[in-house]
Design an enzyme around this catalytic site. Structure first.
Site, PDB file in Angstrom:
ATOM      1  N   HIS A  87      33.363 -20.042  31.904  1.00 11.64           N
ATOM      2  CA  HIS A  87      33.415 -19.888  33.359  1.00 11.64           C
ATOM      3  C   HIS A  87      32.533 -20.567  34.272  1.00 11.64           C
ATOM      4  CE1 HIS A  87      30.006 -16.799  33.249  1.00 11.64           C
ATOM      5  NE2 HIS A  87      30.141 -16.540  32.154  1.00 11.64           N
ATOM      6  N   ASP A  89      31.831 -19.510  37.400  1.00 13.12           N
ATOM      7  CA  ASP A  89      31.027 -18.543  38.295  1.00 13.12           C
ATOM      8  C   ASP A  89      29.931 -18.066  37.670  1.00 13.12           C
ATOM      9  OD1 ASP A  89      32.615 -16.934  36.657  1.00 13.12           O
ATOM     10  OD2 ASP A  89      32.447 -15.165  37.873  1.00 13.12           O
ATOM     11  N   GLU A 154      34.906 -14.535  36.108  1.00 12.91           N
ATOM     12  CA  GLU A 154      34.451 -13.718  34.652  1.00 12.91           C
ATOM     13  C   GLU A 154      33.441 -12.736  34.958  1.00 12.91           C
ATOM     14  OE1 GLU A 154      32.556 -12.427  31.093  1.00 12.91           O
ATOM     15  OE2 GLU A 154      31.600 -13.567  32.958  1.00 12.91           O
ATOM     16  N   ASP A 181      29.393 -18.592  25.230  1.00 20.27           N
ATOM     17  CA  ASP A 181      28.961 -17.806  26.289  1.00 20.27           C
ATOM     18  C   ASP A 181      28.340 -16.453  25.737  1.00 20.27           C
ATOM     19  OD1 ASP A 181      28.604 -16.800  28.894  1.00 20.27           O
ATOM     20  OD2 ASP A 181      30.643 -15.878  29.183  1.00 20.27           O
ATOM     21  N   THR A 316      11.463  12.471  57.713  1.00 20.85           N
ATOM     22  CA  THR A 316      11.907  13.833  56.951  1.00 20.85           C
ATOM     23  C   THR A 316      13.326  14.080  57.570  1.00 20.85           C
ATOM     24  OG1 THR A 316      10.937  14.945  59.173  1.00 20.85           O
ATOM     25  CG2 THR A 316       9.803  14.872  57.205  1.00 20.85           C
ATOM     26  N   SER A 400      30.349  -8.166  27.499  1.00 16.26           N
ATOM     27  CA  SER A 400      31.721  -8.349  27.503  1.00 16.26           C
ATOM     28  C   SER A 400      32.249  -9.632  28.006  1.00 16.26           C
ATOM     29  CB  SER A 400      32.162  -7.085  28.653  1.00 16.26           C
ATOM     30  OG  SER A 400      31.585  -5.975  28.318  1.00 16.26           O
ATOM     31  N   HIS A 428      21.613 -13.133  34.496  1.00 12.43           N
ATOM     32  CA  HIS A 428      21.943 -12.011  35.443  1.00 12.43           C
ATOM     33  C   HIS A 428      20.502 -11.647  36.038  1.00 12.43           C
ATOM     34  CE1 HIS A 428      25.984 -10.545  33.745  1.00 12.43           C
ATOM     35  NE2 HIS A 428      26.005 -11.731  33.682  1.00 12.43           N
TER      36      HIS A 428
HETATM   37  N1  BES Z   1      28.242 -14.241  29.054  1.00 12.16           N
HETATM   38  C1  BES Z   1      28.313 -12.872  29.714  1.00 12.16           C
HETATM   39  C2  BES Z   1      28.800 -11.937  28.388  1.00 12.16           C
HETATM   40  C3  BES Z   1      27.801 -11.582  27.346  1.00 12.16           C
HETATM   41  C4  BES Z   1      26.353 -10.977  27.598  1.00 12.16           C
HETATM   42  C5  BES Z   1      28.103 -11.703  25.940  1.00 12.16           C
HETATM   43  C6  BES Z   1      25.527 -10.752  26.762  1.00 12.16           C
HETATM   44  C7  BES Z   1      27.033 -11.370  24.907  1.00 12.16           C
HETATM   45  C8  BES Z   1      25.890 -10.836  25.331  1.00 12.16           C
HETATM   46  C9  BES Z   1      29.324 -12.717  30.546  1.00 12.16           C
HETATM   47  O1  BES Z   1      29.303 -13.737  31.442  1.00 12.16           O
HETATM   48  C10 BES Z   1      29.108 -11.331  31.300  1.00 12.16           C
HETATM   49  O2  BES Z   1      28.124 -11.451  31.687  1.00 12.16           O
HETATM   50  N2  BES Z   1      30.187 -10.540  31.193  1.00 12.16           N
HETATM   51  C11 BES Z   1      29.930  -9.329  32.257  1.00 12.16           C
HETATM   52  C12 BES Z   1      31.476  -9.017  32.296  1.00 12.16           C
HETATM   53  C13 BES Z   1      31.480  -8.017  33.200  1.00 12.16           C
HETATM   54  C14 BES Z   1      31.523  -8.292  34.536  1.00 12.16           C
HETATM   55  C15 BES Z   1      33.103  -7.408  32.932  1.00 12.16           C
HETATM   56  C16 BES Z   1      29.195  -8.347  31.442  1.00 12.16           C
HETATM   57  O3  BES Z   1      29.112  -8.048  30.356  1.00 12.16           O
HETATM   58  O4  BES Z   1      28.460  -7.596  32.086  1.00 12.16           O
HETATM   59 MN    MN Z   2      28.976 -15.458  30.618  1.00  9.85          MN
HETATM   60 MN    MN Z   3      27.660 -13.089  32.862  1.00  8.56          MN
END
Ligand code: BES
Ligand code: MN
Ligand code: MN
Length: 454
Positions: A87, A89, A154, A181, A316, A400, A428
């Site tokens: 991805h 993004d 994603e 990923d 308040t 995920s 993140h």
């Molecule tokens: N790369 C991550 C997924 C991930 C994170 C896999 C940590 C294994 C360990 C992916 O970009 C991600 O952050 N996915 C989101 C999906 C959600 C927005 C549906 C997540 O896991 O919060």
């Molecule tokens: Mn990712």
């Molecule tokens: Mn991510």
């Protein structure tokens, strides 16, 4: 022609410059103001794909942000087909003041490159494009047929990608999917991940009185929506960390004894874990180890909560409204739709008199498990061993990637999750970084993965 690994070693500084270009584009998929940047990023990916020698490259529209596609299908009739997915993004950057360097001005410090998207997922996407490039610069064809899709949604749950797979089933048909990923277990410890959790992401809006009130004049005879929300949230789990939503655990697949044993053999160090996070405990569902809780048990967390007066000083006020964003990580065989319904029903049941609530399903993703003995897994295992000099660990992960389930459901293909992130790389979070040594090792693993498939 140089050996492919020598070619990769000789091109490291060029890769880093190209990665910087990719990282300078603020492709934040959730933010409507960044729609133009999303398109610019898709165009960048498409021109990069053309440069490395992929063919039939196109930026394909969806109802949301576009998918970039490319292929190289000249490996010969008997060769298998790999679909690489990633991805372009990224997540939002707030809180901005906690970044040491601006998030879209990539900065190399020591072994790391800092920028939003460096590890999740632009660094890992580019390393796999460089792996393809290395083949096409040192040989006339790829060892196997390769298709690539890089999507732009994603981080918002891939809401349009299932439909895209359905509509382009033939174009995307493949024997194996490859994704980079996910994190490695540790700096020198390669890993192959065979399970991801799903997600159900909800918002609860609570309204009390029809307007903000003087808390002295009215307090005592009016329900306060912030208090009510706090009480409702406190009813979601018991003191043993068990989630109390009716039916929440109905479809949870228990962790097998074999898996428990395998997890227990991994060198998870609680003290180091707490030290890294400067915390003094690792609380969670009673009866399960940390790895079991983070990888293979469902969880519930508040992601944001707001309402009333949050400025400096004191006011308040008895506010009219309060809200929270609450998400749940799911495991096989829970589904986001099922859990969203149960969540909403539970809130309606525990809602106190004097407030109204609206519960909104923001997005979700299915949990996924992948086979550990596929041809792709074996090729990946061998590649990791060749480059790192160590057998990879088999792991599950708590994060995920919603589309993994659809790859098996819609395309009938197993996924290989060969990732090169690290637990401390701040995905993140502020100061996200990618370890460049692992970036270059990742390029080599990607390259060997294709060779090992034939
Ligand atoms: N790369 C991550 C997924 C991930 C994170 C896999 C940590 C294994 C360990 C992916 O970009 C991600 O952050 N996915 C989101 C999906 C959600 C927005 C549906 C997540 O896991 O919060
Ligand atoms: Mn990712
Ligand atoms: Mn991510």
């Amino acid at each position: 022609m140089p050996n492919i690994l020598e070619f990769i070693d000789a091109n490291k500084s060029r890769y880093e410059e190209e990665l910087k270009e990719f990282l300078r584009i603020p492709s934040i998929s959730t933010s409507p103001e960044h729609k133009g940047e999303m398109l610019r990023c898709a165009e960048w990916v498409s021109s990069e794909m053309k440069k490395i020698g992929l063919q039939n490259v196109k930026v394909m529209p969806t109802a949301g942000h576009p998918v970039v596609y490319g292929e190289r299908l000249d490996a010969g009739k008997s060769a298998p087909t790999v679909l690489f997915y990633g991805h372009y993004d990224v997540q939002p950057v707030d809180p901005l003041n906690l970044w040491t360097n601006p998030p879209f001005e990539p900065t190399i410090v020591g072994e790391n490159i800092y920028a939003r998207g460096s590890v999740d997922d632009k660094g890992q996407v580019l390393m796999q494009l460089k792996a393809i490039e290395a083949h096409l610069r040192t040989a006339s064809t790829m060892p196997v047929d390769v298709k690539v899709i890089i999507e732009g949604e994603e981080e918002i749950g891939s809401p349009n990608l299932d439909k895209f797979l359905e509509e382009h089933k033939d174009l995307l048909s493949c024997d194996t999917v490859l994704i980079s990923d996910t994190p490695m277990f540790g700096y020198d410890q390669p890993s192959l991940c065979y399970g991801l959790r799903g997600l159900c992401y909800m918002q609860v809006d609570v309204t009390g009185p029809n307007r903000d009130l003087h808390s002295g004049f009215f307090g005592g005879a009016v329900e306060n929506p912030i208090n009510a929300l706090a009480v409702m949230i406190s009813k979601l789990k018991d003191e043993k960390g068990r989630i109390l939503i009716d039916g929440f655990y109905d479809n949870v697949q228990p962790i097998s004894e074999l898996e428990k044993k395998e997890f227990a053999r991994l060198p998870f160090n609680r003290t180091d874990f707490m030290k890294d996070l400067q915390t003094d405990a690792t609380p969670g569902e009673a009866g399960y180890s940390e790895l079991e809780r983070m990888w293979a048990r469902p969880t519930l967390d508040c992601n944001g909560i707001w309402g009333g007066f949050t400025g400096e000083g004191a006011k308040t006020v008895l506010p009219s409204k309060a809200s929270a964003k609450i998400s749940m990580r799911l495991v096989p065989n829970q589904t986001p739709d099922e859990i969203a319904q149960k969540f909403e029903a539970f809130f309606n049941k525990i809602k106190p008199a004097g407030v109204t609530i609206t519960v909104t399903d923001l997005h979700g993703g299915m949990p996924a498990m992948t086979p550990i003995d596929s041809a792709g897994m074996n090729a990946a295992r061998k590649a990791l061993k060749e480059v790192f000099g160590k057998e990879p660990f088999l792991t599950r992960e708590g994060g995920s990637i919603p589309i993994v389930n659809s790859f098996s459901k819609i395309l009938g293909a197993p996924t290989v999750l060969m990732g090169f992130g690290l637990p401390d790389q701040n995905a993140h979070s502020p100061n996200e970084k990618m370890n460049l040594k692992n970036f270059h090792r990742g390029v080599k693993c990607g390259a060997l993965f294709y060779s090992n498939l034939v």
